[in-house]
Design a protein around this motif. Structure first.
Motif, PDB file in Angstrom:
ATOM      1  N   HIS A 147      -0.404   2.733  -8.228  1.00  0.00           N
ATOM      2  CA  HIS A 147       0.669   2.342  -9.149  1.00  0.00           C
ATOM      3  C   HIS A 147       1.995   2.831  -8.591  1.00  0.00           C
ATOM      4  O   HIS A 147       2.060   3.758  -7.775  1.00  0.00           O
ATOM      5  CB  HIS A 147       0.429   2.915 -10.548  1.00  0.00           C
ATOM      6  CG  HIS A 147       0.347   4.407 -10.604  1.00  0.00           C
ATOM      7  ND1 HIS A 147       1.441   5.215 -10.741  1.00  0.00           N
ATOM      8  CD2 HIS A 147      -0.725   5.242 -10.501  1.00  0.00           C
ATOM      9  CE1 HIS A 147       1.058   6.477 -10.742  1.00  0.00           C
ATOM     10  NE2 HIS A 147      -0.247   6.527 -10.590  1.00  0.00           N
ATOM     11  N   PHE A 148       3.077   2.213  -9.036  1.00  0.00           N
ATOM     12  CA  PHE A 148       4.420   2.643  -8.667  1.00  0.00           C
ATOM     13  C   PHE A 148       5.403   2.081  -9.677  1.00  0.00           C
ATOM     14  O   PHE A 148       5.065   1.212 -10.490  1.00  0.00           O
ATOM     15  CB  PHE A 148       4.785   2.206  -7.241  1.00  0.00           C
ATOM     16  CG  PHE A 148       4.890   0.716  -7.043  1.00  0.00           C
ATOM     17  CD1 PHE A 148       6.111   0.055  -7.130  1.00  0.00           C
ATOM     18  CD2 PHE A 148       3.763  -0.036  -6.744  1.00  0.00           C
ATOM     19  CE1 PHE A 148       6.206  -1.319  -6.937  1.00  0.00           C
ATOM     20  CE2 PHE A 148       3.840  -1.408  -6.540  1.00  0.00           C
ATOM     21  CZ  PHE A 148       5.072  -2.054  -6.643  1.00  0.00           C
TER      22      PHE A 148
ATOM     23  N   LYS B 180       0.829  -1.211   0.000  1.00  0.00           N
ATOM     24  CA  LYS B 180       0.000   0.000   0.000  1.00  0.00           C
ATOM     25  C   LYS B 180       0.863   1.262   0.000  1.00  0.00           C
ATOM     26  O   LYS B 180       0.556   2.245  -0.697  1.00  0.00           O
ATOM     27  CB  LYS B 180      -0.926  -0.001   1.218  1.00  0.00           C
ATOM     28  CG  LYS B 180      -2.093  -0.955   1.101  1.00  0.00           C
ATOM     29  CD  LYS B 180      -3.016  -0.824   2.305  1.00  0.00           C
ATOM     30  CE  LYS B 180      -4.258  -1.697   2.146  1.00  0.00           C
ATOM     31  NZ  LYS B 180      -5.185  -1.572   3.288  1.00  0.00           N
ATOM     32  N   ILE B 181       1.948   1.230   0.758  1.00  0.00           N
ATOM     33  CA  ILE B 181       2.841   2.391   0.787  1.00  0.00           C
ATOM     34  C   ILE B 181       3.458   2.620  -0.584  1.00  0.00           C
ATOM     35  O   ILE B 181       3.500   3.742  -1.098  1.00  0.00           O
ATOM     36  CB  ILE B 181       3.940   2.187   1.858  1.00  0.00           C
ATOM     37  CG1 ILE B 181       3.323   2.256   3.266  1.00  0.00           C
ATOM     38  CG2 ILE B 181       5.041   3.228   1.711  1.00  0.00           C
ATOM     39  CD1 ILE B 181       4.280   1.872   4.367  1.00  0.00           C
ATOM     40  N   LEU B 182       3.931   1.531  -1.222  1.00  0.00           N
ATOM     41  CA  LEU B 182       4.526   1.658  -2.553  1.00  0.00           C
ATOM     42  C   LEU B 182       3.532   2.216  -3.563  1.00  0.00           C
ATOM     43  O   LEU B 182       3.879   3.054  -4.401  1.00  0.00           O
ATOM     44  CB  LEU B 182       5.026   0.290  -3.036  1.00  0.00           C
ATOM     45  CG  LEU B 182       6.305  -0.263  -2.413  1.00  0.00           C
ATOM     46  CD1 LEU B 182       6.534  -1.701  -2.867  1.00  0.00           C
ATOM     47  CD2 LEU B 182       7.507   0.596  -2.786  1.00  0.00           C
ATOM     48  N   ALA B 183       2.268   1.747  -3.480  1.00  0.00           N
ATOM     49  CA  ALA B 183       1.258   2.121  -4.469  1.00  0.00           C
ATOM     50  C   ALA B 183       0.540   3.420  -4.140  1.00  0.00           C
ATOM     51  O   ALA B 183      -0.338   3.849  -4.896  1.00  0.00           O
ATOM     52  CB  ALA B 183       0.238   0.994  -4.611  1.00  0.00           C
ATOM     53  N   GLY B 184       0.901   4.052  -3.031  1.00  0.00           N
ATOM     54  CA  GLY B 184       0.268   5.309  -2.656  1.00  0.00           C
ATOM     55  C   GLY B 184      -1.168   5.155  -2.188  1.00  0.00           C
ATOM     56  O   GLY B 184      -1.991   6.057  -2.369  1.00  0.00           O
ATOM     57  N   MET B 185      -1.482   4.007  -1.575  1.00  0.00           N
ATOM     58  CA  MET B 185      -2.834   3.757  -1.084  1.00  0.00           C
ATOM     59  C   MET B 185      -2.969   4.188   0.380  1.00  0.00           C
ATOM     60  O   MET B 185      -1.984   4.442   1.074  1.00  0.00           O
ATOM     61  CB  MET B 185      -3.172   2.265  -1.197  1.00  0.00           C
ATOM     62  CG  MET B 185      -3.216   1.726  -2.607  1.00  0.00           C
ATOM     63  SD  MET B 185      -3.573  -0.058  -2.617  1.00  0.00           S
ATOM     64  CE  MET B 185      -3.638  -0.390  -4.367  1.00  0.00           C
TER      65      MET B 185
END
Length: 544
Positions: free
Chosen positions: A249-250, A232-237
């Motif tokens: 997305h990332f 979630k952190i990587l994907a900006g959630m």
């Protein structure tokens, strides 16, 4: 290696592979990023890195590095630390006592520091022989051959028998490194999707490889909250939200290249299910000639691309390679003398010179609104990611009518069934007369693994014991010739099919049978993606 070497930029300018402006921009980028010039020119879309390295190899009269042929030995790798290899873009390959030769690959032959390092690690009394490689090739080979600090089994061992007691090591929590290791492994194995599926007893991790889902790992369910939080952190959630579906997305640098990930999170009975779509730019964009199409179909596509305006549709189910085929077509047309714009949801692959618009970044815009806006941008060619509704269909036709070359995807099972789908969207065949270039229906079939040549019934590790490795496109091309165009307004579909056959149209089922006869794949694989009932029945009816 101490002889003075001419500047790479001057060589490329002399051969007119780049312009002075492009070189100026790349040199400014080099001051900031400290990366090899060839790599930066490729990253900026100004030149192909392999082409740049071919020029340098010719200039230096040395061989090019082949990742398949030149595999490094452990003895050679031990001569240079991984960190230094990455910093200087060097890869030790072999120490040959018989010929007293030390073989290595390098990406920066003009860098005095890299050249000095080559001399310093060369075993005493040996001759240093250099193979030229791209920076991306070096980084990918280093990730593949040096002992990995992101080994999945090692990371799971770190977790111990109690997953909740994951201790921090190497400066990063194991959950961070475990996610990184799984992402790198999925890219290395050529997966198109990565699934994290919580179940009652475990976390199931699956890769979609060649269109098929394969279970790769079963992890303790207690690991999932930490892994999900990292994703979630990587994907900006929103990491606090676990009751609603989320998208993100990332991008990450993996195996020497930037890979994009589209992330979907969906709450389920046993926890949040994550699916990551892997968009590997290096694997995803192929030239038209690399699709291994039959010569007749390749010629038909090239003829359709010569039309100055009109509508070309690509149909097929989800995951059938429609976008990749469209990009292959665009790549044939792409140069600085033509203005190509794309409208996608989202943009999957980035190409130089294209003006790409992502609807994901503008929640209020529809495809129809996007096409309307694109027409004010003076485009020559427009790609519409998908015709979903009547308004988008009308706008696509209007763009074709006003002198633009329009490419679009449409969900339809075959080339002829696209007419029925367009009718549902309010576009009649009379309106297509004079404007429709052609319709391409597509499927992807798996090709036999090389192990099948040795009659390995159980397959091998490379094909995950499936017997198949890699996929190719199976196409059905309805090329609207002048004769067929005259029939669009008046003929029924049966008459249109008969006339199309007279002009070389081959339905998917017949193309599938021909591919099997050529040995391109197996009958069971073709039956998985194409309805062969009519073809089989016809063959039986003509049997003696």
């Amino acid at each position: 290696m101490n002889a003075p070497l001419p500047l790479l930029g001057e060589q490329l300018l002399r051969r007119r592979l780049i312009s002075p402006d492009q070189l100026r921009i790349a040199l400014l980028e080099q001051q900031q990023k400290r990366r090899p010039l060839g790599w930066l020119l490729a990253e900026l879309g100004f030149a192909d890195e392999a082409g740049v390295q071919d020029v340098v190899a010719e200039q230096l009269a040395c061989q090019r590095f082949d990742p398949v042929q030149h595999r490094p030995s452990p003895q050679a790798l031990a001569l240079l630390a991984e960190e230094e290899a990455r910093r200087q873009y060097l890869l030790p390959l072999a120490v040959d006592a018989a010929t007293q030769t030390f073989l290595l690959a390098m990406a920066q032959p003009f860098d005095p520091h890299a050249r000095a390092l080559c001399d310093s690690i060369c075993p005493g009394g040996m001759r240093c022989e250099v193979l030229l490689a791209g920076a991306g090739e070096i980084e990918q080979a280093i990730s593949q051959h040096y002992p990995s600090r992101l080994d999945i089994d090692t990371l799971l061992d770190e977790c111990g028998s109690k997953p909740t007691g994951m201790a921090q090591a190497h400066g990063e929590p194991p959950a961070v490194r475990l996610v990184a290791a799984l992402l790198a492994d999925a890219v290395r194995q050529g997966a198109s999707d990565l699934h994290f599926s919580p179940e009652r007893a475990c976390l199931r991790i699956r890769y979609r490889i060649d269109g098929m889902l394969l279970t790769i790992r079963l992890l303790h369910l207690a690991l999932w909250p930490m892994l999900a939080g990292r994703l979630k952190i990587l994907a900006g959630m929103n990491i606090a939200e676990n009751r609603l579906a989320q998208d993100g997305h990332f991008s990450q640098s993996l195996l020497g290249r930037v890979v994009d990930f589209r992330v979907s999170c969906q709450p389920t009975l046993h926890g949040e299910n994550f699916v990551l779509r892997i968009l590997d730019r290096q694997r995803g964009i192929l030239p038209l000639t690399a699709l291994q199409l039959p010569a007749r179909q390749l010629t038909q596509l090239q003829q359709m691309l010569r039309r100055p305006s009109g509508l070309l549709l690509v149909t097929g189910p989800t995951g059938s390679g429609k976008t990749s085929t469209l990009y292959a077509l665009l790549k044939e047309l792409n140069h600085d003398g033509i203005h190509i714009m794309t409208l996608e949801d989202p943009v999957e692959y980035q190409l130089p010179l294209l003006r790409q618009v992502s609807l994901t970044d503008n929640a209020k815009a529809s495809f129809a609104d996007g096409v309307r806006a694109l027409l004010r941008q003076d485009p020559d060619v427009i790609l519409i990611g998908e015709i979903r509704d009547a308004e988008t269909a009308r706008m696509a036709l209007r763009a074709a009518l006003t002198g633009h070359l329009v490419f679009a995807t449409l969900h339809a099972g075959s080339a002829l069934s696209a007419f029925s789908r367009l009718h549902e969207l309010g576009v009649e065949r009379q309106q297509l007369q004079g404007n429709l270039i052609g319709i391409v229906a597509q499927r992807l079939f798996r090709t036999p693994c090389a192990c099948q040549l040795e009659h390995a019934a159980d397959g091998c590790a490379l094909c995950h014991h499936s017997g198949y490795r890699g996929r190719r496109a199976l196409l059905e091309i309805l090329h609207i010739t002048p004769a067929l165009d005259l029939l669009l307004a008046t003929a029924g579909l049966p008459e249109l099919l008969t006339a199309a056959r007279e002009h070389g149209f081959v339905p998917l089922a017949e193309a599938a049978r021909a591919e099997v006869a050529r040995g391109g794949t197996t009958p069971s694989e073709m039956a998985r993606i194409v309805d062969l009932t009519d073809v089989i029945a016809g063959a039986h009816s003509h049997a003696p």
